[in-house]
Scaffold this motif. Structure first.
Motif, short mmCIF file in Angstrom:
data_model
loop_
_atom_site.label_atom_id
_atom_site.label_comp_id
_atom_site.label_asym_id
_atom_site.label_seq_id
_atom_site.Cartn_x
_atom_site.Cartn_y
_atom_site.Cartn_z
N VAL A 91 0.52 -0.92 -0.12
CA VAL A 91 -0.13 -0.14 0.06
C VAL A 91 0.92 1.04 -0.33
CG1 VAL A 91 -1.59 1.30 1.29
CG2 VAL A 91 -2.12 -1.58 0.93
N LEU A 92 1.89 1.23 0.81
CA LEU A 92 2.58 2.77 0.98
C LEU A 92 3.28 2.79 -0.07
CD1 LEU A 92 3.47 2.76 4.58
CD2 LEU A 92 1.33 4.01 3.25
N PRO A 93 4.15 2.03 -0.80
CA PRO A 93 5.44 1.61 -1.39
C PRO A 93 4.47 1.85 -3.12
CG PRO A 93 5.36 0.18 -0.45
CD PRO A 93 4.74 0.92 0.08
N ALA A 94 3.35 1.58 -3.64
CA ALA A 94 2.24 2.38 -4.73
C ALA A 94 2.66 3.76 -4.90
CB ALA A 94 0.66 1.55 -4.21
N ARG A 95 1.90 4.13 -3.36
CA ARG A 95 1.91 5.87 -3.55
C ARG A 95 3.17 6.75 -3.65
NH1 ARG A 95 0.23 6.35 2.46
NH2 ARG A 95 -1.84 5.30 2.50
N ILE A 96 4.39 5.74 -3.94
CA ILE A 96 5.72 6.81 -4.45
C ILE A 96 6.20 6.12 -5.61
CG2 ILE A 96 8.38 6.58 -3.51
CD1 ILE A 96 6.80 5.48 -0.31
N ILE A 97 6.04 4.38 -5.70
CA ILE A 97 6.41 3.99 -7.20
C ILE A 97 5.50 4.62 -8.33
CG2 ILE A 97 6.30 1.64 -8.59
CD1 ILE A 97 7.47 0.97 -5.82
N ARG A 98 3.90 4.13 -7.52
CA ARG A 98 3.10 4.90 -8.95
C ARG A 98 3.47 4.08 -10.17
NH1 ARG A 98 0.77 10.10 -7.55
NH2 ARG A 98 1.87 11.12 -5.00
N GLY A 99 3.50 2.85 -10.35
CA GLY A 99 2.91 2.38 -11.47
C GLY A 99 3.52 0.49 -10.91
N ARG A 100 3.95 0.10 -11.97
CA ARG A 100 4.18 -1.17 -11.98
C ARG A 100 5.39 -1.60 -10.97
NH1 ARG A 100 4.90 -5.16 -16.76
NH2 ARG A 100 4.41 -6.94 -15.13
N MET A 101 5.17 -3.00 -9.35
CA MET A 101 6.01 -3.27 -8.46
C MET A 101 6.02 -4.42 -8.44
SD MET A 101 5.02 -1.93 -5.37
CE MET A 101 2.72 -1.94 -4.80
N VAL A 131 10.26 -3.88 -5.81
CA VAL A 131 11.20 -2.83 -6.67
C VAL A 131 10.01 -2.52 -7.67
CG1 VAL A 131 11.66 -5.07 -7.89
CG2 VAL A 131 13.44 -3.23 -8.18
N ALA A 132 10.11 -0.83 -8.04
CA ALA A 132 9.44 -0.88 -9.54
C ALA A 132 9.79 -0.83 -10.53
CB ALA A 132 9.74 1.17 -9.61
N ILE A 133 9.30 -1.47 -11.27
CA ILE A 133 9.36 -2.22 -12.67
C ILE A 133 8.15 -1.45 -13.54
CG2 ILE A 133 9.37 -4.55 -11.57
CD1 ILE A 133 6.45 -5.24 -12.57
N ASP A 134 9.25 -1.55 -14.81
CA ASP A 134 8.72 -1.07 -15.90
C ASP A 134 7.93 -2.20 -16.85
OD1 ASP A 134 9.93 -3.25 -17.12
OD2 ASP A 134 11.41 -1.39 -18.07
N ASP A 135 7.48 -1.91 -17.87
CA ASP A 135 5.46 -2.71 -18.85
C ASP A 135 6.76 -4.03 -18.82
OD1 ASP A 135 4.26 -0.74 -18.39
OD2 ASP A 135 4.85 0.03 -20.33
N GLU A 136 8.15 -3.87 -19.36
CA GLU A 136 8.74 -5.90 -19.48
C GLU A 136 8.81 -5.92 -18.32
OE1 GLU A 136 9.77 -2.31 -21.48
OE2 GLU A 136 8.08 -3.61 -22.81
N GLY A 137 9.29 -5.50 -16.70
CA GLY A 137 9.50 -5.90 -15.67
C GLY A 137 10.28 -6.17 -15.42
N LYS A 138 11.14 -4.76 -16.27
CA LYS A 138 12.50 -4.64 -16.07
C LYS A 138 12.61 -3.71 -14.22
CE LYS A 138 14.64 -6.52 -19.16
NZ LYS A 138 14.24 -8.14 -18.69
N PRO A 139 13.24 -3.78 -13.87
CA PRO A 139 13.39 -2.66 -12.42
C PRO A 139 13.71 -1.29 -13.31
CG PRO A 139 14.90 -3.88 -12.17
CD PRO A 139 14.63 -4.71 -13.74
N ARG A 140 13.40 -0.16 -12.75
CA ARG A 140 13.20 1.22 -13.14
C ARG A 140 13.55 2.03 -11.82
NH1 ARG A 140 8.78 3.78 -11.89
NH2 ARG A 140 6.69 3.09 -11.54
N GLU A 141 13.98 3.38 -12.31
CA GLU A 141 14.46 3.96 -11.21
C GLU A 141 12.81 4.92 -10.59
OE1 GLU A 141 16.91 8.05 -10.63
OE2 GLU A 141 17.84 6.17 -12.40
N ILE A 142 13.00 4.74 -9.00
CA ILE A 142 11.57 5.34 -8.74
C ILE A 142 12.00 6.77 -8.65
CG2 ILE A 142 10.71 6.11 -6.10
CD1 ILE A 142 12.10 3.38 -5.20
#
Length: 131
Positions: A46-56, A118-129
């Protein structure tokens, strides 16, 4: 021996409340530990979703110690706080407390875990927060 009741944590945010049902029990009639673990994963996100704002994705869980059994009908409260924000990951401390349905307001700590997402992009790769 049942531990004395504890107070709900004030330094963490209540992110989930749930009542386990008979379908969530193990062979002994207590709530299956894996069910509680799945709820911790949901509450922790819940809390990371507020920060990552995308897939994780959940990438690590550090130690689950079940201090008390959970029974059908208990009210479980999940409290969390962010403990670390890295370049691509966020770690959250999740504490779980149980209240007997007939004795609400008397909390007993059930378990606690550190969960890393971990924040991930559309391909499932880690992305910067980005904040």
């Amino acid at each position: 021996m049942t531990p004395p009741p504890a107070a709900a944590p004030t330094e963490k945010e209540l992110v989930l409340k749930v009542i386990p049902m008979p379908a969530d029990t193990n062979g002994n009639g207590d709530i299956f530990g894996g069910w509680v673990m799945a709820q911790v994963d949901l509450a922790g996100s819940v809390l990371p979703a507020r920060i990552i704002r995308g897939r994780m994705a959940t990438v690590a869980v550090k130690e689950f110690v079940f201090k008390q059994p959970v029974r059908v009908g208990d009210i479980l409260s999940f409290y969390s706080s962010v403990t670390r924000i890295g370049r691509t990951s966020i770690t959250v401390d999740v504490e779980v407390y149980a209240e007997s349905f007939g004795n609400q307001g008397r909390f007993v700590k059930v378990t606690e875990a550190l969960v890393t997402y971990v924040a991930i992009d559309d391909e499932g790769k880690p992305r910067e927060i980005t904040r």
